[in-house]
Design an enzyme around this catalytic site. Structure first.
Site: not given
Length: 369
Positions: A224, A302, A327, A361
């Site tokens: 991503n 991430d 997150c 986020e």
């Protein structure tokens, strides 16, 4: 999240309140003023899943409240879902209710859609699926394709998966001046809010604009962030543990003609061991050169909600530049409390991936002091 919390008219005020709450978590770290990236107030979720509740021949999509997990709440409208899922839900429910073969012991329905127009529906059963089910399900897919020609359907039961069409959707995201194509496999992780995802990737690319050398990425998922970030670095070594995500990342590298990214299936703990020279991994032999020969000055992470574990955190602290997407603001704050001993936070961002919830986020760029 109770749907009663979805109040589009109040979205801006709710967002500002959430921003204030999130900033309070970092009050002792003296972070710079955050850049705030809002979500569309409705139609933002590209994924949705529902239990199916049977009442005679009738079916309902249902959800359950956290404080009352045994009482089903029928879902007749779902305004946070993208327009495609919203249009599909009533048509699918009517068709499933009308057919005893499709209805029998249906337990759950999952939707996955994309901005590019692909849609995937997964029907999960508490019974074995046979040829009769497959024939009826194919007829259903043909009916739904009149309005959604790029629709696939999957039937699942214990140790069984029947694919009518394909078991993935293709997403196309405009990021950093070009379109990126992503294959997203059924039941593999994808970012649920496509519009905010675009903002997140764009932000990361802008922050990396002044960086150079090679990049190490942990938890790369389906690529991503990896693919757009590859334009900012000479080489990228991206790592991911989930097999489906590694497969998707490799597919996406080919689809986007990216030539400077290597994806290796390793857990973050294994990457730490490899970076320290504590273990040798045969999977690293696939790299075009030994890991130690890369000019790894920057790292992108991430991680899951637990954040970075102690060993990974210590390894990450050895890089000149750290791009961190989180997150979970609470675990990010705990990680930053240690990282700021050696690095300064240069940029800070908040992304409203999940409107009408407490979830936020975050993005942080750190540079060695």
């Amino acid at each position: 999240m109770p749907l009663s919390r979805v109040q589009p008219r109040d979205y801006e005020a709710l967002l500002q309140a959430k921003v204030a709450t999130t900033r309070q978590l970092f009050s002792e770290l003296a972070l710079p003023e955050p850049e705030v990236f809002p979500s569309p107030p409705t139609g933002f979720r590209m994924r949705a899943e529902f239990r199916m509740w049977h009442d005679g021949d009738a079916l309902d999509y249902v959800m359950f409240r956290a404080d009352d997990p045994k009482t089903p709440v029928p879902i007749r409208e779902f305004p946070i879902a993208c327009e495609t899922i919203q249009r599909l839900m009533p048509a699918l429910r009517t068709a499933l209710s009308a057919d005893p073969v499709l209805r029998r012991k249906l337990f759950q329905v999952e939707f996955l859609s994309t901005l590019a127009g692909d849609t995937l529906v997964t029907l999960i059963y508490h019974r074995r699926l046979d040829e009769e089910w497959e024939a009826v399900a194919e007829k259903l897919r043909s009916q739904l394709q009149v309005k959604l020609p790029r629709l696939s359907l999957i039937g699942r039961s214990r140790r069984q998966k029947i694919v009518l069409g394909q078991d993935w959707v293709e997403e196309v995201l405009p990021v950093d001046g070009r379109e990126w194509r992503y294959r997203q496999y059924e039941q593999a992780f994808t970012q649920p809010n496509a519009r905010v995802n675009i903002s997140m990737i764009d932000w990361a690319c802008q922050r990396a604009e002044q960086l150079d050398g090679d990049l190490l990425e942990l938890y790369c998922g389906n690529g991503n962030f990896t693919l757009p970030l590859s334009r900012r670095f000479d080489q990228v070594v991206a790592t991911e543990l989930a097999k489906a995500s590694v497969r998707a990342a490799q597919d996406n590298i080919l689809a986007n003609a990216v030539e400077n990214v290597q994806v290796i299936r390793l857990a973050a703990e294994e990457v730490t061991q490899a970076m320290r020279g504590e273990r040798e991994f045969r999977r690293l032999a696939k790299l075009p050169q030994p890991l130690a020969q890369y000019d790894l000055r920057s790292v992108f992470v991430d991680p899951p909600r637990a954040g970075l574990d102690a060993q990974t955190l210590a390894m990450v602290a050895g890089f000149d530049n750290i791009l961190y997407i989180s997150c979970n603001p609470e675990t990010l704050a705990a990680n930053l409390a240690q990282l700021t001993a050696t690095h300064a936070v240069q940029r800070f961002a908040l992304f409203d991936q999940f409107p009408y919830t407490d979830h936020m986020e975050c993005g942080v760029l750190l540079a060695r002091r």
